[in-house]
Design a protein around this motif. Structure first.
Motif, mmCIF file in Angstrom:
data_model
loop_
_atom_site.group_PDB
_atom_site.id
_atom_site.type_symbol
_atom_site.label_atom_id
_atom_site.label_comp_id
_atom_site.label_asym_id
_atom_site.label_seq_id
_atom_site.Cartn_x
_atom_site.Cartn_y
_atom_site.Cartn_z
ATOM 1 N N ASN A 80 83.844 109.645 153.603
ATOM 2 C CA ASN A 80 84.514 109.410 154.895
ATOM 3 C C ASN A 80 83.540 109.214 156.051
ATOM 4 N N GLY A 81 82.267 109.522 155.798
ATOM 5 C CA GLY A 81 81.260 109.282 156.831
ATOM 6 C C GLY A 81 81.086 107.795 157.110
ATOM 7 N N LEU A 82 81.591 106.957 156.221
ATOM 8 C CA LEU A 82 81.467 105.496 156.414
ATOM 9 C C LEU A 82 82.259 105.083 157.659
ATOM 10 N N LYS A 83 81.605 104.325 158.542
ATOM 11 C CA LYS A 83 82.288 103.964 159.800
ATOM 12 C C LYS A 83 83.454 103.017 159.531
ATOM 13 N N ASP A 84 83.182 101.906 158.859
ATOM 14 C CA ASP A 84 84.250 100.958 158.517
ATOM 15 C C ASP A 84 83.788 100.081 157.363
ATOM 16 N N SER A 85 84.679 99.183 156.917
ATOM 17 C CA SER A 85 84.384 98.411 155.711
ATOM 18 C C SER A 85 83.187 97.467 155.904
ATOM 19 N N GLU A 86 82.881 97.141 157.146
ATOM 20 C CA GLU A 86 81.723 96.257 157.374
ATOM 21 C C GLU A 86 80.408 96.932 156.978
ATOM 22 N N HIS A 87 80.428 98.268 156.934
ATOM 23 C CA HIS A 87 79.199 98.999 156.578
ATOM 24 C C HIS A 87 79.072 99.214 155.064
ATOM 25 N N LEU A 88 80.049 98.705 154.310
ATOM 26 C CA LEU A 88 80.109 99.036 152.873
ATOM 27 C C LEU A 88 79.104 98.268 152.023
ATOM 28 N N GLU A 89 78.792 97.047 152.424
ATOM 29 C CA GLU A 89 78.046 96.135 151.555
ATOM 30 C C GLU A 89 76.719 96.729 151.057
ATOM 31 N N ARG A 90 76.017 97.454 151.943
ATOM 32 C CA ARG A 90 74.709 98.020 151.551
ATOM 33 C C ARG A 90 74.870 98.990 150.367
ATOM 34 N N TYR A 91 76.014 99.677 150.276
ATOM 35 C CA TYR A 91 76.207 100.640 149.169
ATOM 36 C C TYR A 91 76.451 99.898 147.847
ATOM 37 N N ARG A 92 77.142 98.760 147.957
ATOM 38 C CA ARG A 92 77.300 97.889 146.771
ATOM 39 C C ARG A 92 75.937 97.408 146.309
ATOM 40 N N THR A 93 75.116 97.016 147.281
ATOM 41 C CA THR A 93 73.773 96.507 146.950
ATOM 42 C C THR A 93 72.968 97.587 146.243
ATOM 43 N N LEU A 94 73.014 98.812 146.790
ATOM 44 C CA LEU A 94 72.255 99.909 146.174
ATOM 45 C C LEU A 94 72.758 100.167 144.752
ATOM 46 N N ALA A 95 74.080 100.201 144.593
ATOM 47 C CA ALA A 95 74.652 100.449 143.266
ATOM 48 C C ALA A 95 74.162 99.374 142.287
ATOM 49 N N LYS A 96 74.181 98.135 142.730
ATOM 50 C CA LYS A 96 73.759 97.021 141.881
ATOM 51 C C LYS A 96 72.284 97.152 141.493
ATOM 52 N N LEU A 97 71.454 97.479 142.476
ATOM 53 C CA LEU A 97 70.014 97.631 142.209
ATOM 54 C C LEU A 97 69.748 98.726 141.173
ATOM 55 N N LEU A 98 70.596 99.759 141.191
ATOM 56 C CA LEU A 98 70.408 100.882 140.261
ATOM 57 C C LEU A 98 71.148 100.651 138.941
ATOM 58 N N GLY A 99 71.786 99.501 138.829
ATOM 59 C CA GLY A 99 72.556 99.217 137.604
ATOM 60 C C GLY A 99 73.794 100.086 137.522
#
Ligand SMILES: Cc1cc2nc3c(=O)[nH]c(=O)nc-3n(C[C@H](O)[C@H](O)[C@H](O)COP(=O)(O)OP(=O)(O)OC[C@H]3O[C@@H](n4cnc5c(N)ncnc54)[C@H](O)[C@@H]3O)c2cc1C
Length: 334
Positions: free
Chosen positions: A223-242
């Protein structure tokens, strides 16, 4: 009847006519251990047709017997026939406890037959125990907004009915017993009296990104996420870590991520090798669904509960820490 007149534990084996759903096998494996403690015999209950090869998988979970029910009314799942079958069977055999997977179907029919049997039904227990003095099963689960773990018992009534979510217990078959009792029952339910109609079957759109139960790495956004526009970086991190993206309940409630990504007591149970949470406070309703080899938490409040659960804690702004992790991983891989 006295409580002690009720004996043995039952597990409902949910299936689609071809395959047994994993939750029934998970419950058999867990209840094998409980029955060894209590001295009860463990029975699997199968309604309708299921191939022998699938029944073998059930037998491998250490059951003492199978109750197979045939008759009219079992062509497709319906609460009316299912609730009646369990009511009739229970009145005939008087089991001490009946466990049903906390699936959409299980959560539908289990409370109904519990009401018909005038007994108690608990849902979503995360642990099971047994009180040797009273003979009662202890259904242990988060309560009061996740602040305490409540021990729920059904002290006077029998059978004790419980629904347990898929993935709560591991499926670790102990092997089939040499002798397994087989009980065949015919219980007819007039199809005309089924109050819902089967119109067709549309399988869930299977998006592998939404299937996180067996992911090795999960980046969980809270819930610390401000809004959906801030989400993309977490997808990127998940992808980088497989890995895959997951979330806490507020992100689903806010309409930012789908329910299938919600981790916790009323969501998915996960067992990754690496779990990184961002902006998650650590309510037990959430953490009870996480069994990670390595748990990393990132949050701005150093007093947050999550820092009592994690192996590594980082106090800071979630977006900044995520960006830094991405930069470090990219630098390491250059
Ligand atoms: C019966 C029941 C079942 C439930 N089932 C589930 C379940 O399955 N899954 C689930 O998740 N919840 C479930 N809940 C809800 C649960 O109790 C919590 O409310 C929920 O987990 C809180 O989610 P959160 O930690 O993301 O949000 P919050 O509790 O709001 O925490 C947000 C955290 O983010 C931090 N933060 C804020 N901004 C930043 C920033 N910029 N950078 C870093 N950190 C920041 C805050 O300090 C806070 O620690 C259930 C509740 C009930 C009653």
């Amino acid at each position: 009847m006295k409580k002690s007149d009720y004996q043995n534990m039952w597990v409902y084996i949910e299936h689609d006519g071809r395959t047994a759903a994993p939750v029934g096998l998970e419950l058999c494996c867990e209840l094998r251990k409980l029955c060894d403690q209590t001295g009860d015999r463990l029975f699997a209950v199968v309604l309708g047709e299921l191939p022998e090869s699938e029944l073998d998988k059930v037998k491998d979970c250490g059951i003492d017997g199978i109750i197979r029910v045939s008759g009219t009314g079992y062509e497709y799942f319906n609460t009316d026939a299912w609730a009646k079958a369990f009511t009739v069977l229970s009145r005939k055999y008087n089991p001490s406890a009946i466990f049903v997977g906390g699936t959409i179907d299980g959560r539908d029919f289990a409370p109904r037959f519990a009401v018909q049997l005038e007994t108690g039904c608990t849902s979503d227990a995360m642990e099971l125990g047994w009180d040797a003095e009273t003979g009662d099963i202890q259904f242990i689960e988060p309560a009061v907004g996740g602040k305490i773990m409540a021990v729920i018992t059904v002290p006077a009534l029998r059978p004790q009915v419980g629904t347990i979510r898929p993935g709560t217990f591991p499926c670790a078959p102990v092997g089939a017993k040499q002798e397994i009792e087989r009980i065949e029952e015919r219980i007819d339910f007039d199809p005309e009296k089924i109050r819902c109609r089967h119109l067709g079957f549309i399988p869930d759109e299977s998006d592998p990104e939404l299937d996180i139960a067996n992911a090795d790495c999960i980046v969980c956004v809270g819930n610390g996420l401000k809004d959906s526009e801030h989400l993309e970086r977490y997808r990127t991190l998940a992808k980088l870590l497989g890995g895959k993206l997951g979330c806490t309940r507020p992100l689903y409630d806010r309409g930012i991520l789908p329910y299938k990504l919600q981790i916790g007591q009323s969501g998915v149970m996960v067992k990754p090798k690496l779990y990184i949470s961002f902006g998650v406070s650590g309510a037990v309703n959430h953490t009870a669904g996480v069994d990670a080899d390595v748990f990393v938490a990132v949050g701005k409040n150093p007093e947050a509960q999550i820092f009592n659960y994690c192996d590594y804690g980082i106090v800071g702004d979630m977006d900044e820490v995520c960006d830094e992790m991405i930069a470090q991983i990219k630098a390491l891989r250059q």
